[in-house]
Design a protein around this motif. Structure first.
Motif, PDB file in Angstrom:
ATOM      1  N   GLU A 410      38.040  -8.720  18.383  1.00 15.55           N
ATOM      2  CA  GLU A 410      36.499  -9.779  19.412  1.00 15.55           C
ATOM      3  C   GLU A 410      36.110  -8.486  19.782  1.00 15.55           C
ATOM      4  O   GLU A 410      35.060  -8.627  20.019  1.00 15.55           O
ATOM      5  CB  GLU A 410      38.113 -10.350  20.701  1.00 15.55           C
ATOM      6  CG  GLU A 410      38.101 -11.234  19.731  1.00 15.55           C
ATOM      7  CD  GLU A 410      36.797 -12.820  19.683  1.00 15.55           C
ATOM      8  OE1 GLU A 410      36.114 -12.868  19.592  1.00 15.55           O
ATOM      9  OE2 GLU A 410      37.504 -14.001  18.541  1.00 15.55           O
ATOM     10  N   GLY A 411      36.548  -6.664  19.695  1.00 14.96           N
ATOM     11  CA  GLY A 411      36.128  -6.077  20.355  1.00 14.96           C
ATOM     12  C   GLY A 411      35.375  -5.551  21.470  1.00 14.96           C
ATOM     13  O   GLY A 411      34.779  -4.957  22.164  1.00 14.96           O
ATOM     14  N   PHE A 412      37.022  -6.496  22.760  1.00 17.87           N
ATOM     15  CA  PHE A 412      36.515  -6.212  23.853  1.00 17.87           C
ATOM     16  C   PHE A 412      36.911  -4.890  23.646  1.00 17.87           C
ATOM     17  O   PHE A 412      35.832  -4.116  25.093  1.00 17.87           O
ATOM     18  CB  PHE A 412      37.001  -6.996  24.536  1.00 17.87           C
ATOM     19  CG  PHE A 412      36.653  -8.918  24.484  1.00 17.87           C
ATOM     20  CD1 PHE A 412      35.324  -9.226  24.196  1.00 17.87           C
ATOM     21  CD2 PHE A 412      37.557  -9.391  23.478  1.00 17.87           C
ATOM     22  CE1 PHE A 412      35.052  -9.819  24.251  1.00 17.87           C
ATOM     23  CE2 PHE A 412      37.131 -10.937  23.515  1.00 17.87           C
ATOM     24  CZ  PHE A 412      35.809 -10.996  23.955  1.00 17.87           C
ATOM     25  N   ASP A 413      36.985  -3.934  23.346  1.00 13.06           N
ATOM     26  CA  ASP A 413      37.646  -2.044  23.710  1.00 13.06           C
ATOM     27  C   ASP A 413      36.154  -1.477  23.789  1.00 13.06           C
ATOM     28  O   ASP A 413      35.050  -0.634  24.567  1.00 13.06           O
ATOM     29  CB  ASP A 413      37.939  -1.863  23.106  1.00 13.06           C
ATOM     30  CG  ASP A 413      37.898  -1.565  21.523  1.00 13.06           C
ATOM     31  OD1 ASP A 413      37.486  -2.415  21.125  1.00 13.06           O
ATOM     32  OD2 ASP A 413      38.340  -0.752  20.493  1.00 13.06           O
ATOM     33  N   VAL A 414      35.364  -2.175  22.962  1.00  9.11           N
ATOM     34  CA  VAL A 414      33.832  -1.481  22.543  1.00  9.11           C
ATOM     35  C   VAL A 414      32.514  -1.984  24.177  1.00  9.11           C
ATOM     36  O   VAL A 414      31.802  -0.847  24.444  1.00  9.11           O
ATOM     37  CB  VAL A 414      32.557  -2.027  20.851  1.00  9.11           C
ATOM     38  CG1 VAL A 414      32.134  -1.466  21.084  1.00  9.11           C
ATOM     39  CG2 VAL A 414      33.969  -1.305  20.535  1.00  9.11           C
ATOM     40  N   LEU A 415      32.964  -3.055  23.770  1.00  8.36           N
ATOM     41  CA  LEU A 415      32.510  -3.673  25.029  1.00  8.36           C
ATOM     42  C   LEU A 415      32.904  -3.147  26.703  1.00  8.36           C
ATOM     43  O   LEU A 415      31.652  -2.836  27.835  1.00  8.36           O
ATOM     44  CB  LEU A 415      32.016  -5.156  25.571  1.00  8.36           C
ATOM     45  CG  LEU A 415      31.594  -6.295  27.063  1.00  8.36           C
ATOM     46  CD1 LEU A 415      30.291  -5.387  26.942  1.00  8.36           C
ATOM     47  CD2 LEU A 415      32.281  -7.307  26.857  1.00  8.36           C
ATOM     48  N   ASP A 475      25.625 -12.748  33.261  1.00  8.07           N
ATOM     49  CA  ASP A 475      24.410 -13.075  32.888  1.00  8.07           C
ATOM     50  C   ASP A 475      24.202 -13.297  31.370  1.00  8.07           C
ATOM     51  O   ASP A 475      23.194 -13.168  31.167  1.00  8.07           O
ATOM     52  CB  ASP A 475      23.331 -11.389  33.522  1.00  8.07           C
ATOM     53  CG  ASP A 475      23.863 -11.896  35.666  1.00  8.07           C
ATOM     54  OD1 ASP A 475      22.488 -12.385  35.949  1.00  8.07           O
ATOM     55  OD2 ASP A 475      24.540 -10.878  35.935  1.00  8.07           O
ATOM     56  N   VAL A 476      25.279 -12.723  30.858  1.00 10.90           N
ATOM     57  CA  VAL A 476      24.889 -11.772  29.570  1.00 10.90           C
ATOM     58  C   VAL A 476      26.556 -12.856  28.539  1.00 10.90           C
ATOM     59  O   VAL A 476      26.822 -12.089  29.126  1.00 10.90           O
ATOM     60  CB  VAL A 476      24.279 -10.869  28.439  1.00 10.90           C
ATOM     61  CG1 VAL A 476      23.926 -11.059  27.397  1.00 10.90           C
ATOM     62  CG2 VAL A 476      22.271 -10.894  28.836  1.00 10.90           C
ATOM     63  N   VAL A 477      26.391 -13.063  27.773  1.00 10.39           N
ATOM     64  CA  VAL A 477      28.099 -13.471  27.408  1.00 10.39           C
ATOM     65  C   VAL A 477      27.871 -12.481  26.569  1.00 10.39           C
ATOM     66  O   VAL A 477      26.428 -12.288  25.005  1.00 10.39           O
ATOM     67  CB  VAL A 477      27.534 -14.901  26.583  1.00 10.39           C
ATOM     68  CG1 VAL A 477      28.614 -15.256  25.977  1.00 10.39           C
ATOM     69  CG2 VAL A 477      28.119 -16.043  28.097  1.00 10.39           C
ATOM     70  N   VAL A 478      28.879 -11.611  25.436  1.00  8.00           N
ATOM     71  CA  VAL A 478      28.998 -10.315  24.343  1.00  8.00           C
ATOM     72  C   VAL A 478      29.978 -11.158  23.381  1.00  8.00           C
ATOM     73  O   VAL A 478      30.885 -11.066  23.586  1.00  8.00           O
ATOM     74  CB  VAL A 478      28.643  -9.656  25.383  1.00  8.00           C
ATOM     75  CG1 VAL A 478      29.032  -8.372  23.517  1.00  8.00           C
ATOM     76  CG2 VAL A 478      27.426  -8.966  25.858  1.00  8.00           C
ATOM     77  N   VAL A 479      29.653 -10.908  21.880  1.00 12.27           N
ATOM     78  CA  VAL A 479      30.766 -11.473  21.521  1.00 12.27           C
ATOM     79  C   VAL A 479      30.223 -10.608  20.278  1.00 12.27           C
ATOM     80  O   VAL A 479      30.244  -9.890  19.301  1.00 12.27           O
ATOM     81  CB  VAL A 479      30.429 -12.538  20.078  1.00 12.27           C
ATOM     82  CG1 VAL A 479      31.334 -13.197  19.527  1.00 12.27           C
ATOM     83  CG2 VAL A 479      29.848 -14.028  21.636  1.00 12.27           C
ATOM     84  N   PRO A 480      30.915  -8.998  20.657  1.00  3.01           N
ATOM     85  CA  PRO A 480      31.331  -7.901  20.084  1.00  3.01           C
ATOM     86  C   PRO A 480      32.342  -7.780  19.116  1.00  3.01           C
ATOM     87  O   PRO A 480      32.648  -6.818  19.184  1.00  3.01           O
ATOM     88  CB  PRO A 480      31.266  -7.453  21.570  1.00  3.01           C
ATOM     89  CG  PRO A 480      32.289  -7.490  22.386  1.00  3.01           C
ATOM     90  CD  PRO A 480      32.273  -9.171  21.539  1.00  3.01           C
ATOM     91  N   ARG A 481      32.005  -8.408  18.039  1.00  2.00           N
ATOM     92  CA  ARG A 481      33.610  -8.229  17.403  1.00  2.00           C
ATOM     93  C   ARG A 481      33.395  -7.065  16.426  1.00  2.00           C
ATOM     94  O   ARG A 481      32.346  -7.245  16.264  1.00  2.00           O
ATOM     95  CB  ARG A 481      33.409  -9.418  16.597  1.00  2.00           C
ATOM     96  CG  ARG A 481      34.195 -11.297  16.782  1.00  2.00           C
ATOM     97  CD  ARG A 481      34.293 -12.317  15.781  1.00  2.00           C
ATOM     98  NE  ARG A 481      35.293 -12.786  16.458  1.00  2.00           N
ATOM     99  CZ  ARG A 481      35.440 -13.836  15.729  1.00  2.00           C
ATOM    100  NH1 ARG A 481      35.079 -14.343  14.813  1.00  2.00           N
ATOM    101  NH2 ARG A 481      36.564 -14.937  16.159  1.00  2.00           N
ATOM    102  N   VAL A 482      34.480  -6.904  16.102  1.00  2.00           N
ATOM    103  CA  VAL A 482      34.266  -5.300  15.495  1.00  2.00           C
ATOM    104  C   VAL A 482      34.392  -5.841  13.302  1.00  2.00           C
ATOM    105  O   VAL A 482      34.484  -7.388  12.767  1.00  2.00           O
ATOM    106  CB  VAL A 482      35.732  -4.335  15.336  1.00  2.00           C
ATOM    107  CG1 VAL A 482      35.667  -4.126  16.600  1.00  2.00           C
ATOM    108  CG2 VAL A 482      36.960  -5.773  15.111  1.00  2.00           C
ATOM    109  N   ASP A 483      33.981  -4.960  12.828  1.00  2.00           N
ATOM    110  CA  ASP A 483      33.857  -5.338  11.420  1.00  2.00           C
ATOM    111  C   ASP A 483      35.320  -5.355  10.826  1.00  2.00           C
ATOM    112  O   ASP A 483      36.029  -4.402  10.395  1.00  2.00           O
ATOM    113  CB  ASP A 483      33.120  -4.341  10.581  1.00  2.00           C
ATOM    114  CG  ASP A 483      32.289  -4.789   9.134  1.00  2.00           C
ATOM    115  OD1 ASP A 483      32.975  -5.463   8.859  1.00  2.00           O
ATOM    116  OD2 ASP A 483      31.586  -3.860   8.801  1.00  2.00           O
ATOM    117  N   ARG A 484      35.690  -6.041  10.316  1.00  2.00           N
ATOM    118  CA  ARG A 484      37.147  -6.299   9.161  1.00  2.00           C
ATOM    119  C   ARG A 484      36.696  -8.099   8.893  1.00  2.00           C
ATOM    120  O   ARG A 484      36.041  -8.474   8.945  1.00  2.00           O
ATOM    121  CB  ARG A 484      37.974  -7.184  10.841  1.00  2.00           C
ATOM    122  CG  ARG A 484      38.003  -5.812  11.984  1.00  2.00           C
ATOM    123  CD  ARG A 484      40.060  -4.539  11.073  1.00  2.00           C
ATOM    124  NE  ARG A 484      39.576  -4.123  12.106  1.00  2.00           N
ATOM    125  CZ  ARG A 484      40.942  -4.574  13.626  1.00  2.00           C
ATOM    126  NH1 ARG A 484      41.594  -5.993  13.381  1.00  2.00           N
ATOM    127  NH2 ARG A 484      40.963  -3.188  14.195  1.00  2.00           N
TER     128      ARG A 484
END
Length: 582
Positions: A410-415, A475-484
């Motif tokens: 899901e990439g939440f470490d990136v977030l 305030d903003v929803v983020v879906v920061p999935r990594v490229d897999r």
């Protein structure tokens, strides 16, 4: 009917609880007797109280094992992988081998000739090297594991049929659709179960009279000892298949599943059966449908082999798995079963193209994307600062995040890294990640390392009825999935829900996410490069200081969500089943 069902269940509840306890105890005793180390690792994954006890027990371990087990129990996956890299090589202990596999590093175990054969066999299986895994058990006292792996390999091999016979008669003049599901509300709250419930409600509203059954042993096998034989949610009945004892092999459990599904079909008389990925569900439903003389449909919601690869933590492990026997078998098996179904449903163009490439006729595949309840479009979203007060968060700050399963891809470490960078640049941006999963402990550690104490909140799983209020706090929803591979194919549910709620949305620039949000959202700047914390930080800062940008994203999202209501999606099911004579 629903009240009568509840009365019967209430009368039978003490007996049901005894049966549930017997099943759980037998399963636990078998696992403990076969492999105490693995049992302890799995227990710690599932039950927080056991995790705390095992953290204390880790203090009695010695040397690298003590550091490794302690880090794993605290959820510090980066530390676990660092310790494994430092200590890898011949001579891994049994404990270290099990932790390595739990951390997604089976390649450190399988090639170690000094490792315990059972640990090596499990590592080989995790890498997809099925024949090697079985061969490693030759001469080892692990008869059940050998039987299990042989049965698993057979079940995933194209052409294998379940050895099951049905003594009853075919269904005549049936009505409605009987679903077989892996899990469901209220015991599991995930994208899978939320979509399943939405599909069932949509089919009901379209006149398809759906009823559901979950996999054999569920939810007792995931800790639901108080499970009833039926749960009724929003008028949808979820039947449970709860034998006193589960069969000891995968094919044995599938025969139990087939018996339970056929018995329920005999009682309710459906006109068709429907199931979802993965292939064990389809194996059962094909046999039962043929025995009852009914059509059946297969809903492909994901690619099993890609989800499996996403759980491996190194490039070496993923490459070995991608070229493995098991990877090839699973892809072929899923295609075989989809081709055997009378109708196939899937979520996105990319998934349909993948199935067609594997030989499933395009004309038999219907697109049924994730949808939303039309009533959500009429709901007035409160100001995020006001919603934060309702869940105990401060009004101040610009909060970004998601409600999601908390897993690596899901990439939440990136977030979190993006939030830290934005804060370092002077922006009061904060993170809120609602939900639970294997990556949550590591994210808590990362938040501390990044200095985000108080600026990153991970409340864990929240009650289903409170989820909308927590989402409103963003305030903003983020879906920061990594490229897999899995994220380039499978479309998640959360973007469409966020857009329907009127929340500004950012997603990674990956094909399924771009397809979900549509061209209007892309034009409004809703996509960011996957895995790029710097680019995400810049876009979040821009949106935080530019209210019109937030309004543009929210408006474009609402328009897109209005095109994806479950009412319109349900017509696809209605038409497909109409062609099958249902």
């Amino acid at each position: 009917m629903a009240s009568r069902s509840r009365r019967i269940l209430s009368d039978a509840l003490p007996l049901r609880l005894v049966g549930n306890a017997a099943m759980a105890a037998a399963t636990a005793a078998r696992s403990l007797g076969e492999d105490p180390t693995l049992f302890g690792i799995q227990l710690a994954r599932r039950f927080p109280l056991a995790r705390r006890a095992l953290v204390r027990a880790a203090a009695s371990a010695r040397g690298a094992d003590a550091a490794l087990l302690g880090a794993w129990m605290r959820g510090e996956l980066d530390a676990v992988r660092g310790i494994l890299d430092e200590t890898s090589g011949p001579g891994l202990s049994r404990l270290a081998a099990e932790v390595a596999q739990a951390a997604g590093r089976p390649e450190l175990v399988v090639d170690d000739p000094t490792a315990h054969p059972v640990a090596r066999a499990r590592a080989a299986w995790q890498l997809g090297e099925a024949t090697t895994a079985i061969a490693l058990l030759d001469g080892v006292r692990a008869p059940r594991l050998r039987r299990v792996l042989r049965a698993e390999r057979a079940l995933m091999t194209p052409g294998t049929r379940l050895r099951w016979t049905h003594a009853g008669a075919p269904t005549v003049d049936g009505h409605g659709v009987l679903h077989l599901l892996t899990n469901s509300l209220p015991h599991t709250q995930s994208g899978y179960t939320i979509r399943s419930h939405a599909v069932l409600r949509a089919q009901r509203d379209a006149g398809l009279a759906p009823v559901a059954m979950t996999r054999v042993g569920y939810p007792v096998v995931v800790g639901g000892l108080g499970a009833r034989a039926i749960d009724v949610i929003d008028g949808i009945a979820y039947h449970r298949a709860l034998p006193v004892a589960l069969a000891s092999t995968p094919d044995g459990r599938l025969r139990q599943q087939a018996d339970a599904l056929a018995a329920l079909a005999a009682r309710i008389g459906p006109a068709a059966l429907q199931t979802t990925t993965h292939y064990p569900n389809a194996v059962v439903v094909r046999e039962v449908a043929e025995a009852l003389g009914l059509p059946w449909a297969y809903e492909v919601r994901g690619m099993l082999e890609q989800t499996w690869l996403s759980g491996l933590a190194s490039d070496e492990a993923r490459e070995r798995a991608r070229s493995s026997e098991r990877y090839a078998l699973v892809r072929a098996r899923e295609a075989e079963l989809a081709a055997a179904a009378d109708a196939v449903f899937t979520l996105a163009d990319r998934m349909r193209d993948d199935l067609v490439e594997r030989g499933v006729p395009r004309e038999r595949i219907e697109l049924v994307p994730n949808g939303i309840d039309a009533a959500l479009l009429e709901r007035e979203r409160p100001a995020p600062a006001d919603a934060r007060l309702g869940v105990g968060l401060p009004r101040e700050g610009f909060w970004v995040g998601a409600a999601s399963s908390i897993v690596d891809y899901e990439g939440f470490d990136v977030l979190l890294r993006a939030v830290a960078q934005a804060r370092a640049a002077g922006h009061d941006i904060r993170a809120l990640l609602i939900g639970d999963g294997t990556a949550r402990p590591a994210l808590l550690t990362l938040a501390t390392e990044l200095g985000l104490d108080g600026a990153a909140v991970l409340p864990g799983r929240v009650p289903r009825e409170a989820a909308a209020q927590w989402l409103d706090a963003l305030d903003v929803v983020v879906v920061p999935r990594v490229d897999r591979e899995v994220t380039r194919t499978v479309a998640p549910l959360k973007p469409i829900e966020a857009m329907a709620a009127g929340a500004p949305l950012l997603v990674s620039d990956l094909p399924p996410l771009v397809e979900s949000v549509g061209p209007g959202m892309v034009a409004a700047g809703a996509t960011v490069p996957p895995g790029d914390a710097g680019a995400l930080a810049e876009r979040l800062a821009e949106i935080a200081r530019t209210p019109p940008a937030r309004e543009e994203l929210a408006d474009a999202g609402k328009r897109r969500a209005a095109e994806r209501t479950w009412g319109s999606v349900a017509q696809t099911y209605r038409d497909a089943y109409g062609r099958l004579g249902v």
